[in-house]
Design an enzyme around this catalytic site. Structure first.
Site, PDB file in Angstrom:
ATOM      1  CB  VAL A  11     -69.953  56.220  -8.162  1.00  9.67           C
ATOM      2  CG1 VAL A  11     -70.039  57.406  -9.117  1.00  9.67           C
ATOM      3  CG2 VAL A  11     -69.625  54.947  -8.931  1.00  9.67           C
ATOM      4  CG  ASP A  30     -75.704  58.154   1.356  1.00 12.49           C
ATOM      5  OD1 ASP A  30     -75.075  57.810   0.325  1.00 12.49           O
ATOM      6  OD2 ASP A  30     -76.485  57.388   1.961  1.00 12.49           O
ATOM      7  CB  THR A  86     -78.850  51.196 -10.838  1.00  7.64           C
ATOM      8  OG1 THR A  86     -77.455  51.135 -11.184  1.00  7.64           O
ATOM      9  CG2 THR A  86     -79.330  52.620 -10.974  1.00  7.64           C
ATOM     10  NE  ARG A 154     -58.921  51.406 -13.808  1.00  6.45           N
ATOM     11  CZ  ARG A 154     -57.605  51.362 -13.837  1.00  6.45           C
ATOM     12  NH1 ARG A 154     -56.986  50.272 -14.186  1.00  6.45           N
ATOM     13  NH2 ARG A 154     -56.876  52.408 -13.494  1.00  6.45           N
ATOM     14  CE  LYS A 206     -70.720  51.850 -16.254  1.00 11.24           C
ATOM     15  NZ  LYS A 206     -69.329  51.838 -15.851  1.00 11.24           N
ATOM     16  CG  PHE A 251     -60.539  44.033 -18.784  1.00 17.35           C
ATOM     17  CD1 PHE A 251     -61.607  43.680 -17.967  1.00 17.35           C
ATOM     18  CD2 PHE A 251     -59.952  45.270 -18.614  1.00 17.35           C
ATOM     19  CE1 PHE A 251     -62.076  44.555 -17.004  1.00 17.35           C
ATOM     20  CE2 PHE A 251     -60.405  46.146 -17.648  1.00 17.35           C
ATOM     21  CZ  PHE A 251     -61.470  45.793 -16.849  1.00 17.35           C
ATOM     22  N   GLY A 255     -58.966  34.086 -14.499  1.00 15.01           N
ATOM     23  CA  GLY A 255     -59.248  34.006 -13.069  1.00 15.01           C
ATOM     24  C   GLY A 255     -60.481  33.176 -12.804  1.00 15.01           C
ATOM     25  N   GLY A 259     -66.651  39.500 -11.281  1.00 12.54           N
ATOM     26  CA  GLY A 259     -67.642  39.751 -10.239  1.00 12.54           C
ATOM     27  C   GLY A 259     -67.717  41.234  -9.964  1.00 12.54           C
ATOM     28  CB  CYS A 262     -69.884  47.304 -12.417  1.00 16.27           C
ATOM     29  SG  CYS A 262     -69.924  48.808 -11.445  1.00 16.27           S
TER      30      CYS A 262
HETATM   31  P1  NAD Z   1     -73.219  52.463  -3.544  1.00 15.31           P
HETATM   32  O1  NAD Z   1     -74.265  51.502  -3.114  1.00 15.31           O
HETATM   33  O2  NAD Z   1     -71.833  52.318  -3.036  1.00 15.31           O
HETATM   34  O3  NAD Z   1     -73.694  53.946  -3.195  1.00 15.31           O
HETATM   35  C1  NAD Z   1     -74.980  54.421  -3.447  1.00 15.31           C
HETATM   36  C2  NAD Z   1     -75.345  55.394  -2.320  1.00 15.31           C
HETATM   37  O4  NAD Z   1     -76.555  56.045  -2.651  1.00 15.31           O
HETATM   38  C3  NAD Z   1     -75.577  54.706  -0.974  1.00 15.31           C
HETATM   39  O5  NAD Z   1     -74.721  55.283  -0.011  1.00 15.31           O
HETATM   40  C4  NAD Z   1     -77.047  55.001  -0.654  1.00 15.31           C
HETATM   41  O6  NAD Z   1     -77.295  55.183   0.716  1.00 15.31           O
HETATM   42  C5  NAD Z   1     -77.272  56.281  -1.442  1.00 15.31           C
HETATM   43  N1  NAD Z   1     -78.674  56.564  -1.767  1.00 15.31           N
HETATM   44  C6  NAD Z   1     -79.613  55.756  -2.303  1.00 15.31           C
HETATM   45  N2  NAD Z   1     -80.770  56.428  -2.474  1.00 15.31           N
HETATM   46  C7  NAD Z   1     -80.560  57.695  -2.068  1.00 15.31           C
HETATM   47  C8  NAD Z   1     -81.365  58.863  -2.017  1.00 15.31           C
HETATM   48  N3  NAD Z   1     -82.625  58.855  -2.442  1.00 15.31           N
HETATM   49  N4  NAD Z   1     -80.825  59.983  -1.509  1.00 15.31           N
HETATM   50  C9  NAD Z   1     -79.551  59.999  -1.073  1.00 15.31           C
HETATM   51  N5  NAD Z   1     -78.732  58.938  -1.107  1.00 15.31           N
HETATM   52  C10 NAD Z   1     -79.236  57.790  -1.600  1.00 15.31           C
HETATM   53  O7  NAD Z   1     -73.236  52.427  -5.135  1.00 15.31           O
HETATM   54  P2  NAD Z   1     -72.002  52.710  -6.121  1.00 15.31           P
HETATM   55  O8  NAD Z   1     -71.137  51.531  -6.229  1.00 15.31           O
HETATM   56  O9  NAD Z   1     -71.408  54.042  -5.758  1.00 15.31           O
HETATM   57  O10 NAD Z   1     -72.770  52.840  -7.520  1.00 15.31           O
HETATM   58  C11 NAD Z   1     -73.595  53.941  -7.827  1.00 15.31           C
HETATM   59  C12 NAD Z   1     -73.958  53.870  -9.294  1.00 15.31           C
HETATM   60  O11 NAD Z   1     -72.789  54.035 -10.096  1.00 15.31           O
HETATM   61  C13 NAD Z   1     -74.573  52.547  -9.729  1.00 15.31           C
HETATM   62  O12 NAD Z   1     -75.552  52.776 -10.724  1.00 15.31           O
HETATM   63  C14 NAD Z   1     -73.400  51.793 -10.309  1.00 15.31           C
HETATM   64  O13 NAD Z   1     -73.798  50.836 -11.269  1.00 15.31           O
HETATM   65  C15 NAD Z   1     -72.637  52.923 -10.972  1.00 15.31           C
HETATM   66  N6  NAD Z   1     -71.199  52.655 -11.121  1.00 15.31           N
HETATM   67  C16 NAD Z   1     -70.507  52.055 -10.113  1.00 15.31           C
HETATM   68  C17 NAD Z   1     -69.139  51.838 -10.249  1.00 15.31           C
HETATM   69  C18 NAD Z   1     -68.345  51.165  -9.149  1.00 15.31           C
HETATM   70  O14 NAD Z   1     -67.198  50.826  -9.413  1.00 15.31           O
HETATM   71  N7  NAD Z   1     -68.893  50.966  -7.965  1.00 15.31           N
HETATM   72  C19 NAD Z   1     -68.485  52.244 -11.415  1.00 15.31           C
HETATM   73  C20 NAD Z   1     -69.207  52.872 -12.411  1.00 15.31           C
HETATM   74  C21 NAD Z   1     -70.580  53.068 -12.248  1.00 15.31           C
END
Ligand code: NAD
Length: 432
Positions: A11, A30, A86, A154, A206, A251, A255, A259, A262
């Site tokens: 994200v 990060d 999370t 997405r 959400k 949707f 399949g 998975g 999310c």
């Molecule tokens: P991710 O694991 O790919 O990225 C999270 C990043 O945060 C990691 O690189 C980690 O090193 C960093 N991090 C953690 N603690 C930290 C801190 N204290 N300081 C600095 N960096 C820190 O996660 P993601 O897939 O990007 O998801 C992030 C959030 O967005 C989640 O809550 C997820 O549910 C939500 N989300 C994800 C998607 C998706 O498609 N992946 C879509 C919508 C919402």
């Protein structure tokens, strides 16, 4: 505007690049030094269609920078966006809030002037209040507001979705905070379909959206099971249903189960969160249980095709949780592979983008192929597990020549049955 983004994952990184492209000054923070080193060296740390070009362009223009220093990213920022993970708590299945809480405590030290702290991570209802309290406990005099800014992109379409959002939900409890978020999206002009709601509603939107989509996928999967028994074709059924604008045609692809990073985690978190409020989410709970069971059933569908073989060699096509991404988190394909391994199968797998991420999880438990044909070499059964468009255009005659047996199990139904049969395969799809 000056923007700090905490968390440079699936994200944070596309969002950071997107905001830079919109003209903002972005600093991505990060905690993982190797990620930041790679990004500073001009190497993307994840695959997203169209990201490379925008990343290189904005990096070269100095519109986006990468650092491990929270201070550097937060000081003087107008808005600090939280995009940390999370993940599900291994025991309780609730969203594990340790990264959000740690980031809030850390960033609190560096707030200067009025700052909006916007939560893009998917978080339980009431997290905005918690984050506010945490920041206040570290910096009692800081001038800030916490808003909820849930992310709906997405994976695989992150760049497209950033620039073409269906909606931008903003949970803000003050006018001052709303104005900052409006300014953030100002470059979108009329394209920004913004809905301002209270913070707890935004946090709920959400989870409610993801749980609904997960249920929709599960619904069509159950319908696929029914169609198999009743002699109907689920694709025709989905097409007919989808023409109803109240239902919509998205949707409705059957399949092996949903998975990814999310849906499994957010449905579980929603169900757990509801229990805490004394509310039972029966539909969501059933969806979670049945979706988990489906992946095991799908593995056995593959094994059924090679019942007579002792230790079948399975060519697995696709490891990512869906096409267009290298993300294997809670991928149905990975869970099916685990189940096949338990049953003694030998796996030779290929995925167009996720070989690296899969290898980090599976190590030497499976063999890694250089392409789909190499995966099929000597296979007792070929199984399509991810809906990569590359697999739709495979040379089926060549694939069949490589395989030892004619069994083809297509759990995404992306290969044309007639073409497969013409090439000599014995084809099993789903939902027909
Ligand atoms: P991710 O694991 O790919 O990225 C999270 C990043 O945060 C990691 O690189 C980690 O090193 C960093 N991090 C953690 N603690 C930290 C801190 N204290 N300081 C600095 N960096 C820190 O996660 P993601 O897939 O990007 O998801 C992030 C959030 O967005 C989640 O809550 C997820 O549910 C939500 N989300 C994800 C998607 C998706 O498609 N992946 C879509 C919508 C919402």
């Amino acid at each position: 505007m000056k923007i700090g983004i905490v968390g440079t994952g699936y994200v944070g990184l596309p969002s950071g690049v997107g905001f830079a492209e919109l003209g903002h000054d972005v600093v991505c923070i990060d905690a993982v030094g190797e990620k930041i080193d790679a990004l500073n060296a001009g190497k993307l740390t994840l695959f997203e269609d169209g990201l490379e070009e925008l990343f290189q362009k904005n990096r070269a223009a100095g519109k986006i920078r990468f650092t491990t220093s929270m201070k550097e990213g937060v000081e003087n920022a107008d808005i600090v966006i939280l995009a940390v993970g999370t993940p599900p708590h291994p025991e309780t299945k609730e969203a594990d809030m340790k990264y959000v809480h740690a980031a809030a405590r850390e960033l609190a030290q560096y707030l200067t002037g009025y700052t909006v702290v916007a939560d893009k991570s998917t978080v339980p209802v009431g997290t905005g209040d918690d984050v506010e309290r945490l920041i206040r406990s570290v910096s009692p005099d800081a001038d800030f507001d916490v808003v909820s800014l849930p992310e709906f992109l997405r994976e695989g379409f992150a760049v497209h979705d950033f620039f073409n959002p269906d909606r931008i939900i903003v949970g803000a409890n003050t006018e001052r905070a709303k104005d900052v978020v409006k300014k953030l999206y100002e470059p979108f002009g009329d394209k920004a379909k913004m809905l301002f709601v209270n913070r707890k509603s935004s946090e709920t939107i959400k989870y409610a959206s993801n749980a609904f989509l997960a249920m929709k996928i599960h619904y069509i999967n159950e319908m696929a099971d029914f169609c198999e028994k009743a002699g109907a074709d689920v694709f025709e059924v989905a097409q007919g249903m989808g023409l109803d604008t109240r239902i919509g045609n998205k949707f409705l692809n059957p399949g092996p189960g949903y998975g990814g990073s999310c849906f499994p985690k957010d449905t579980n978190a929603m169900a757990q969160m509801a229990k805490k409020y004394g509310v039972r989410m029966n539909l969501i709970e059933t969806t979670i249980r049945e979706n988990d069971a489906r992946k095991v059933k799908m593995a056995h569908r593959i094994l059924d095709a090679v019942k007579t073989v002792g230790k079948p060699r399975v060519a697995v096509l696709g490891l990512a949780f869906k096409g267009g991404t290298d993300d294997c988190r809670e991928s149905p394909a990975m869970e099916i592979v685990a189940e096949l391994l338990k049953s003694g199968a030998v796996i030779r797998a290929y995925d167009p983008k996720a070989m690296g991420t899969a290898e980090k999880i599976l190590g030497d438990k499976i063999e890694y192929a250089s392409d789909a044909y190499d995966a099929a070499d000597g296979a007792d059964v070929v199984a399509v597990l991810t809906e990569w468009s590359d697999f739709k255009t495979l040379d089926l005659v060549k694939l069949k020549q490589k395989a030892k047996s004619p069994e083809l199990v297509d759990l995404r139904r992306i290969i044309n049955k007639k073409d497969a049969e013409k090439a000599g395969f014995s084809y099993r799809g789903i939902g027909e």
